[in-house]
Design an enzyme around this catalytic site. Structure first.
Site, short mmCIF file in Angstrom:
data_model
loop_
_atom_site.label_atom_id
_atom_site.label_comp_id
_atom_site.label_asym_id
_atom_site.label_seq_id
_atom_site.Cartn_x
_atom_site.Cartn_y
_atom_site.Cartn_z
N HIS A 198 0.83 -1.20 0.00
CA HIS A 198 0.00 0.00 0.00
C HIS A 198 0.87 1.26 0.00
O HIS A 198 0.45 2.32 -0.47
CB HIS A 198 -0.91 0.04 1.23
CG HIS A 198 -1.95 -1.04 1.25
ND1 HIS A 198 -1.68 -2.31 1.73
CD2 HIS A 198 -3.24 -1.05 0.83
CE1 HIS A 198 -2.78 -3.06 1.63
NE2 HIS A 198 -3.73 -2.32 1.08
N ASP A 268 -4.62 -6.27 -7.75
CA ASP A 268 -4.87 -5.62 -6.47
C ASP A 268 -5.18 -4.15 -6.79
O ASP A 268 -5.10 -3.71 -7.95
CB ASP A 268 -3.66 -5.77 -5.55
CG ASP A 268 -4.01 -5.67 -4.07
OD1 ASP A 268 -5.11 -5.17 -3.74
OD2 ASP A 268 -3.19 -6.09 -3.22
#
Length: 351
Positions: A198, A268
């Protein structure tokens, strides 16, 4: 950047779904989002905590999203893993335990560990389907590695790939018994990462043979899953220049090749900092690399537009995979005893 008005992009409603899964910004689609989604016709949607208030609201949201694209079977996804990652929270919904709990029970008693993992997934599916959510980003098939970043941590079942495989299979079966599509993640394996994707691009230098012998084991064994989610990770032994999501080599050689995965492959979240370039570039490169679907989660209108500009309609291979998933989808038993399942799960976890 201010999002353009629908119609400014010079595109009309696509007859084929766009190879894109999108989030929205709140509890209901804004007027701009409604017009945009109606125009671009994304394959599906994903919900987050910002999209959840109560059961009636979530049901209305999932119905409205499907109505906008005119497809009652448009997938609606959520990350309802348990532990740190669950979007439906108490007191209105059960808080499932993290995967590690099932791995610990399995280590003591394999039969009870499998039963508990199945029951937990079946109960998750029961909760989701009642809200119109038909796809869960679960199970996590990453094999945990000592000393790795805790972004996976207790989200993994175990450090043993065979245990991960067994418990992952139980979760897949439990979700499917409840009429919910599972999404295995994060292929080809996030468990060795020393960084949170992230926030940064993790780099893994492990040799290919070691990945095959360890990290890929659950993905190879459970390659019949209908969906899989990529890892935003650079595997230097496979492709020193591009993370798996953007790498034709990793997707063809490893995901479709060594793992023999032939379900729908989604990225993702494109907005994660592990990836570089504009959302349009990320979207285009992911699909060119071999992903079937691109995932954009944060509901930012300008980024959604960019991701849509980089996407294309579902191609024939993706359409075939989607047709297969729908044909193989199981209908839940209408008489399922959720209260009894919950009581039994409590016995197993507290015993």
């Amino acid at each position: 950047m201010t999002p353009s008005r629908p119609g400014d992009r010079g595109a009309s409603l696509s007859a084929e779904p766009l190879a894109l899964i999108l989030g929205v910004s709140g509890l209901t689609p804004t007027p701009w989002e409604a017009a945009f989604l109606r125009e671009i016709n994304p394959f599906g949607f994903i919900l987050f905590r910002r999209n959840v208030r109560d059961p009636d609201q979530v049901r209305a949201l999932t119905e409205s999203l499907r109505a906008l694209v005119g497809r009652p079977d448009a997938p609606v996804l959520i990350d309802q893993e348990g532990g740190r990652v669950h979007r439906l929270k108490p007191p209105l919904w059960r808080a499932p335990p993290p995967a590690e709990v099932f791995g610990q029970l399995y280590a003591r008693d394999p039969a009870l560990g499998r039963e508990a993992a199945w029951l937990n997934a079946r109960l998750i599916a029961h909760d989701l389907l009642a809200l119109g959510i038909d796809t869960d980003c679960l199970p996590v098939l990453d094999v945990r590695h000592p000393g790795a970043h805790d972004i996976v941590g207790d989200r993994a079942f175990s450090e043993d790939p065979d245990e991960v495989t067994t418990l992952g299979a139980a979760v897949i079966d439990g979700l499917e018994a409840g009429g919910v599509y599972p999404v295995v993640k994060h292929i080809p394996g996030h468990g060795r990462a020393q960084a949170d994707s992230h926030e940064a691009l993790p780099v893994i230098d492990t040799a290919f043979d070691d990945l095959v012998a360890h990290d890929l084991v659950p993905f190879r064994a459970l390659a019949q899953a209908p969906f899989a989610m990529t890892a935003h990770i650079l595997y230097t032994a496979l492709d020193a220049d591009a993370p798996a999501t953007l790498s034709p080599t990793v997707i063809e050689r490893v995901i479709r090749g060594a793992c023999a995965f032939d379900g729908l492959l989604m990225t993702d979240d494109l907005s994660m900092k592990a990836l570089a370039g504009s959302m349009e570039e990320r979207s285009r490169r992911s699909l060119a690399a071999g992903c079937d679907l691109v995932l954009h989660c944060n509901g930012d209108a300008s980024e959604m537009e960019q991701a849509a500009r980089g996407a294309r309609p579902l191609d024939s291979a993706a359409q075939r995979r989607w047709d297969t998933a729908r044909q193989q989808r199981r209908l839940p038993d209408p008489g399922y005893d959720a209260a009894g399942g919950l009581a039994r799960l409590g016995e197993l976890l507290n015993g």
